[in-house]
Design a protein around this motif. Structure first.
Motif, PDB file in Angstrom:
ATOM      1  N   PRO A   1      43.265  44.699  72.189  1.00  0.00           N
ATOM      2  CA  PRO A   1      41.923  45.304  72.123  1.00  0.00           C
ATOM      3  C   PRO A   1      41.683  46.372  73.180  1.00  0.00           C
ATOM      4  CG  PRO A   1      41.800  42.919  71.929  1.00  0.00           C
ATOM      5  CD  PRO A   1      43.201  43.235  72.332  1.00  0.00           C
ATOM      6  N   ASN A   2      42.472  46.386  74.269  1.00  0.00           N
ATOM      7  CA  ASN A   2      42.290  47.372  75.342  1.00  0.00           C
ATOM      8  C   ASN A   2      43.096  48.641  75.127  1.00  0.00           C
ATOM      9  OD1 ASN A   2      41.013  45.135  76.397  1.00  0.00           O
ATOM     10  ND2 ASN A   2      41.790  45.434  78.465  1.00  0.00           N
ATOM     11  N   LEU A   3      43.949  48.659  74.109  1.00  0.00           N
ATOM     12  CA  LEU A   3      44.900  49.763  73.970  1.00  0.00           C
ATOM     13  C   LEU A   3      44.200  51.115  73.842  1.00  0.00           C
ATOM     14  CD1 LEU A   3      47.792  50.731  73.712  1.00  0.00           C
ATOM     15  CD2 LEU A   3      47.669  50.268  71.253  1.00  0.00           C
TER      16      LEU A   3
ATOM     17  N   ALA B   1      33.634  49.772  70.971  1.00  0.00           N
ATOM     18  CA  ALA B   1      32.425  49.936  70.165  1.00  0.00           C
ATOM     19  C   ALA B   1      31.235  49.493  71.002  1.00  0.00           C
ATOM     20  CB  ALA B   1      32.519  49.111  68.886  1.00  0.00           C
ATOM     21  N   LYS B   2      30.253  50.374  71.142  1.00  0.00           N
ATOM     22  CA  LYS B   2      29.171  50.077  72.086  1.00  0.00           C
ATOM     23  C   LYS B   2      28.406  48.810  71.731  1.00  0.00           C
ATOM     24  CE  LYS B   2      25.573  53.007  70.002  1.00  0.00           C
ATOM     25  NZ  LYS B   2      24.615  54.100  70.264  1.00  0.00           N
ATOM     26  N   SER B   3      28.365  48.463  70.450  1.00  0.00           N
ATOM     27  CA  SER B   3      27.618  47.261  70.042  1.00  0.00           C
ATOM     28  C   SER B   3      28.345  45.978  70.419  1.00  0.00           C
ATOM     29  CB  SER B   3      27.374  47.287  68.537  1.00  0.00           C
ATOM     30  OG  SER B   3      28.609  47.275  67.829  1.00  0.00           O
ATOM     31  N   THR B   4      29.604  46.083  70.832  1.00  0.00           N
ATOM     32  CA  THR B   4      30.392  44.875  71.130  1.00  0.00           C
ATOM     33  C   THR B   4      30.536  44.601  72.619  1.00  0.00           C
ATOM     34  OG1 THR B   4      32.512  46.086  71.149  1.00  0.00           O
ATOM     35  CG2 THR B   4      31.734  45.234  69.022  1.00  0.00           C
ATOM     36  N   LEU B   5      30.023  45.472  73.484  1.00  0.00           N
ATOM     37  CA  LEU B   5      30.186  45.276  74.924  1.00  0.00           C
ATOM     38  C   LEU B   5      29.285  44.150  75.415  1.00  0.00           C
ATOM     39  CD1 LEU B   5      31.605  46.347  77.489  1.00  0.00           C
ATOM     40  CD2 LEU B   5      29.576  47.786  77.860  1.00  0.00           C
ATOM     41  N   THR B   6      29.869  43.173  76.100  1.00  0.00           N
ATOM     42  CA  THR B   6      29.136  42.049  76.663  1.00  0.00           C
ATOM     43  C   THR B   6      29.647  41.792  78.081  1.00  0.00           C
ATOM     44  OG1 THR B   6      30.716  40.370  75.925  1.00  0.00           O
ATOM     45  CG2 THR B   6      28.980  41.003  74.366  1.00  0.00           C
ATOM     46  N   LEU B   7      28.990  40.901  78.793  1.00  0.00           N
ATOM     47  CA  LEU B   7      29.490  40.514  80.106  1.00  0.00           C
ATOM     48  C   LEU B   7      30.830  39.798  80.001  1.00  0.00           C
ATOM     49  CD1 LEU B   7      26.261  39.331  81.962  1.00  0.00           C
ATOM     50  CD2 LEU B   7      27.632  41.378  82.414  1.00  0.00           C
TER      51      LEU B   7
ATOM     52  N   ASN C   1      33.326  40.659  78.125  1.00  0.00           N
ATOM     53  CA  ASN C   1      34.451  41.596  78.007  1.00  0.00           C
ATOM     54  C   ASN C   1      34.287  42.852  78.868  1.00  0.00           C
ATOM     55  OD1 ASN C   1      32.705  43.341  76.505  1.00  0.00           O
ATOM     56  ND2 ASN C   1      33.307  42.357  74.589  1.00  0.00           N
ATOM     57  N   TYR C   2      33.233  42.907  79.684  1.00  0.00           N
ATOM     58  CA  TYR C   2      33.008  44.076  80.529  1.00  0.00           C
ATOM     59  C   TYR C   2      34.196  44.344  81.454  1.00  0.00           C
ATOM     60  CZ  TYR C   2      31.017  46.873  84.361  1.00  0.00           C
ATOM     61  OH  TYR C   2      30.796  47.836  85.333  1.00  0.00           O
ATOM     62  N   TRP C   3      34.773  43.292  82.043  1.00  0.00           N
ATOM     63  CA  TRP C   3      35.884  43.497  82.969  1.00  0.00           C
ATOM     64  C   TRP C   3      37.063  44.179  82.263  1.00  0.00           C
ATOM     65  CZ3 TRP C   3      36.422  42.752  88.189  1.00  0.00           C
ATOM     66  CH2 TRP C   3      37.725  42.841  88.701  1.00  0.00           C
TER      67      TRP C   3
ATOM     68  N   ARG D   1      37.100  45.861  79.324  1.00  0.00           N
ATOM     69  CA  ARG D   1      36.814  47.127  78.647  1.00  0.00           C
ATOM     70  C   ARG D   1      36.357  48.233  79.591  1.00  0.00           C
ATOM     71  NH1 ARG D   1      34.242  45.473  72.755  1.00  0.00           N
ATOM     72  NH2 ARG D   1      35.891  43.986  72.214  1.00  0.00           N
ATOM     73  N   VAL D   2      35.816  47.863  80.728  1.00  0.00           N
ATOM     74  CA  VAL D   2      35.312  48.867  81.659  1.00  0.00           C
ATOM     75  C   VAL D   2      36.134  48.894  82.947  1.00  0.00           C
ATOM     76  CG1 VAL D   2      33.308  49.658  82.984  1.00  0.00           C
ATOM     77  CG2 VAL D   2      32.988  48.710  80.691  1.00  0.00           C
ATOM     78  N   VAL D   3      36.183  47.775  83.648  1.00  0.00           N
ATOM     79  CA  VAL D   3      36.848  47.754  84.956  1.00  0.00           C
ATOM     80  C   VAL D   3      38.340  48.042  84.824  1.00  0.00           C
ATOM     81  CG1 VAL D   3      37.389  46.359  86.984  1.00  0.00           C
ATOM     82  CG2 VAL D   3      35.126  46.186  85.915  1.00  0.00           C
ATOM     83  N   GLU D   4      39.005  47.416  83.860  1.00  0.00           N
ATOM     84  CA  GLU D   4      40.449  47.619  83.747  1.00  0.00           C
ATOM     85  C   GLU D   4      40.796  49.034  83.310  1.00  0.00           C
ATOM     86  OE1 GLU D   4      42.335  44.576  81.477  1.00  0.00           O
ATOM     87  OE2 GLU D   4      42.085  43.070  83.055  1.00  0.00           O
ATOM     88  N   VAL D   5      39.961  49.647  82.495  1.00  0.00           N
ATOM     89  CA  VAL D   5      40.198  51.039  82.115  1.00  0.00           C
ATOM     90  C   VAL D   5      40.028  51.954  83.326  1.00  0.00           C
ATOM     91  CG1 VAL D   5      39.350  52.952  80.695  1.00  0.00           C
ATOM     92  CG2 VAL D   5      39.601  50.673  79.697  1.00  0.00           C
ATOM     93  N   ILE D   6      39.002  51.700  84.115  1.00  0.00           N
ATOM     94  CA  ILE D   6      38.798  52.485  85.334  1.00  0.00           C
ATOM     95  C   ILE D   6      40.000  52.318  86.263  1.00  0.00           C
ATOM     96  CG2 ILE D   6      37.428  52.603  87.469  1.00  0.00           C
ATOM     97  CD1 ILE D   6      34.953  51.946  85.760  1.00  0.00           C
ATOM     98  N   ARG D   7      40.429  51.088  86.473  1.00  0.00           N
ATOM     99  CA  ARG D   7      41.532  50.833  87.407  1.00  0.00           C
ATOM    100  C   ARG D   7      42.868  51.391  86.918  1.00  0.00           C
ATOM    101  NH1 ARG D   7      40.896  44.802  90.122  1.00  0.00           N
ATOM    102  NH2 ARG D   7      39.192  45.376  91.517  1.00  0.00           N
ATOM    103  N   ALA D   8      42.984  51.621  85.618  1.00  0.00           N
ATOM    104  CA  ALA D   8      44.226  52.183  85.075  1.00  0.00           C
ATOM    105  C   ALA D   8      44.286  53.698  85.208  1.00  0.00           C
ATOM    106  CB  ALA D   8      44.363  51.800  83.599  1.00  0.00           C
TER     107      ALA D   8
END
Length: 406
Positions: free
Chosen positions: A180-182, A353-359, A361-363, A365-372
């Protein structure tokens, strides 16, 4: 049957000759690199019967894996449950004629010349027991692997890049890139360099970068000076939560600025009440994120549990906007506040998908993408860009922010 001892570059020369002279390739090799010899191998795809490389510890070249996409008879081993996929076996066959190189040499620059390696070249009949056992071994090795798809190659390339930054390499690097993070981990945002990031922040039509950084500096000063979020004044807590009213800022230079940047939470009534009441669970949530040093998934998970506890008796539970607002104030080098004005761009750039973001999966979908991201992993500049670097996750808001129109 003949046996010849090979060392150094003799292995590479022998492989080149065997690739040219034999009709079938049956290999089981731990690691490989994209080289001129690999080009010779792949220029004869019809000869590949069972060629299997391993991916353990991300030691195989992602360029080689890319070149194996949809090549029939080629495989990669992503997991080996009892240890590590570690063979160095190169088998060749033409009818009854057969040959094999077995030894310590991987299909890499080091293995084929630079390292101190030793191998033997066995030539004879495919019916010879040793050579027959070798072909049986390569067939079993192929069954351990899977065909190389474009998706697998993309995942491996990203994981290869990520694991290069880790002190301890994972046995199965694909675990670093859940499917899902690909999309997020292969987005242009991840490939942006530091200069591109700085330019994008400075070009923001809605953020004054210097004033935004000053706001984050003040937030960090308050949080560093207090032993707990609970000890901050009511107006400081409201400012950090993005719920402070215009009239409440009067007469204080630090308060008198636009605290709506990085997510205005003025419409989140239950959250505003928790701030005003100095809820202990909310304070413990903020306190659970370290002010300095590494922030782990365990820190984040504890924050989420405590944050949700703060709303146990509320009509509405706090969500991603309010939680990530506090996180971005506490650690602007790690977290981005995702709220209504920036979620469209954030979702597009980070691949969710913006409708699927929750606490929950935030780490990922957001944090891991930033850290990559390349821009995130640059060394801190020894210039006035150093402060931006210290707030580089939160300052993505300057890039993503798009005001909503009625």
């Amino acid at each position: 049957m003949e046996v010849e001892f090979l060392t150094g570059s003799a292995v590479e020369r022998a492989l080149g000759r065997l690739i040219r002279d034999y009709d079938e390739f049956h290999w089981a090799v731990a690691w490989g690199t994209s080289t001129s010899l690999a080009e010779k191998l792949l220029s004869r795809p019809s000869k590949i019967r069972a060629v299997t490389f391993g991916l353990a510890f991300a030691q195989t070249d992602p360029n080689l894996i890319d070149s194996l996409v949809r090549v029939e008879g080629s495989y990669v081993v992503t997991e080996f449950p009892k240890g590590t996929y570690h063979p160095k076996v190169y088998g060749f066959r033409s009818g009854k004629r057969a040959a094999a190189i077995i030894g310590s040499a991987n299909f890499t620059l080091g293995g084929l010349g630079k390292n101190h390696e030793a191998s033997v070249l066995v030539t004879g009949s495919a019916d010879d027991s040793v050579l027959a056992d070798i072909f049986s071994f390569t067939a079993r090795s192929a069954k351990l692997g899977e065909s190389v798809t474009r998706e697998l190659a993309q995942r491996y390339r990203v994981s290869w890049k990520l694991t290069a930054r880790k002190p301890r390499l994972p046995r199965n690097p694909l675990n670093e890139v859940p499917l899902p993070n690909l999309k997020g981990l292969t987005s242009p945002l991840v490939d942006m360099d530091w200069a591109g990031y700085v330019g994008a922040v400075r070009r923001s039509s809605y953020h004054d970068a210097d004033e935004s950084l000053e706001l984050l500096r003040i937030a960090q000063t308050w949080l560093s000076a207090a032993r707990s979020f609970h000890e901050l004044s009511l107006l400081q807590r409201k400012a950090l939560g993005g719920v402070i009213g215009q009239w409440e800022k009067a007469g204080d230079d630090e308060l008198n600025r636009d605290w709506g940047w990085f997510g205005s939470m003025s419409g989140a009534g239950d959250f505003k009440n928790r701030i005003s009441e100095n809820d202990r669970s909310l304070a413990r949530a903020v306190d659970s994120i370290p002010q300095k040093g590494d922030v782990t998934k365990e820190h984040f998970d504890r924050f989420v549990r405590l944050f949700i506890n703060a709303f146990a008796n509320s009509h509405r539970v706090g969500g991603v906007p309010t939680a990530s607002r506090l996180l971005a104030m506490k650690r602007p080098d790690v977290f981005l506040c995702i709220s209504n004005p920036n979620i469209d761009a954030a979702a597009s750039e980070m691949g969710f998908a913006k409708s699927t973001l929750t606490l929950d999966n935030y780490w990922e979908r957001v944090v891991e993408v930033i850290r990559a991201s390349d821009w995130y992993n640059t060394d801190k500049p020894e210039t006035d860009e150093g402060q931006l670097w210290e707030c580089r996750a939160a300052m993505l808001d300057a890039i993503f922010y798009r005001p909503k129109t009625a």
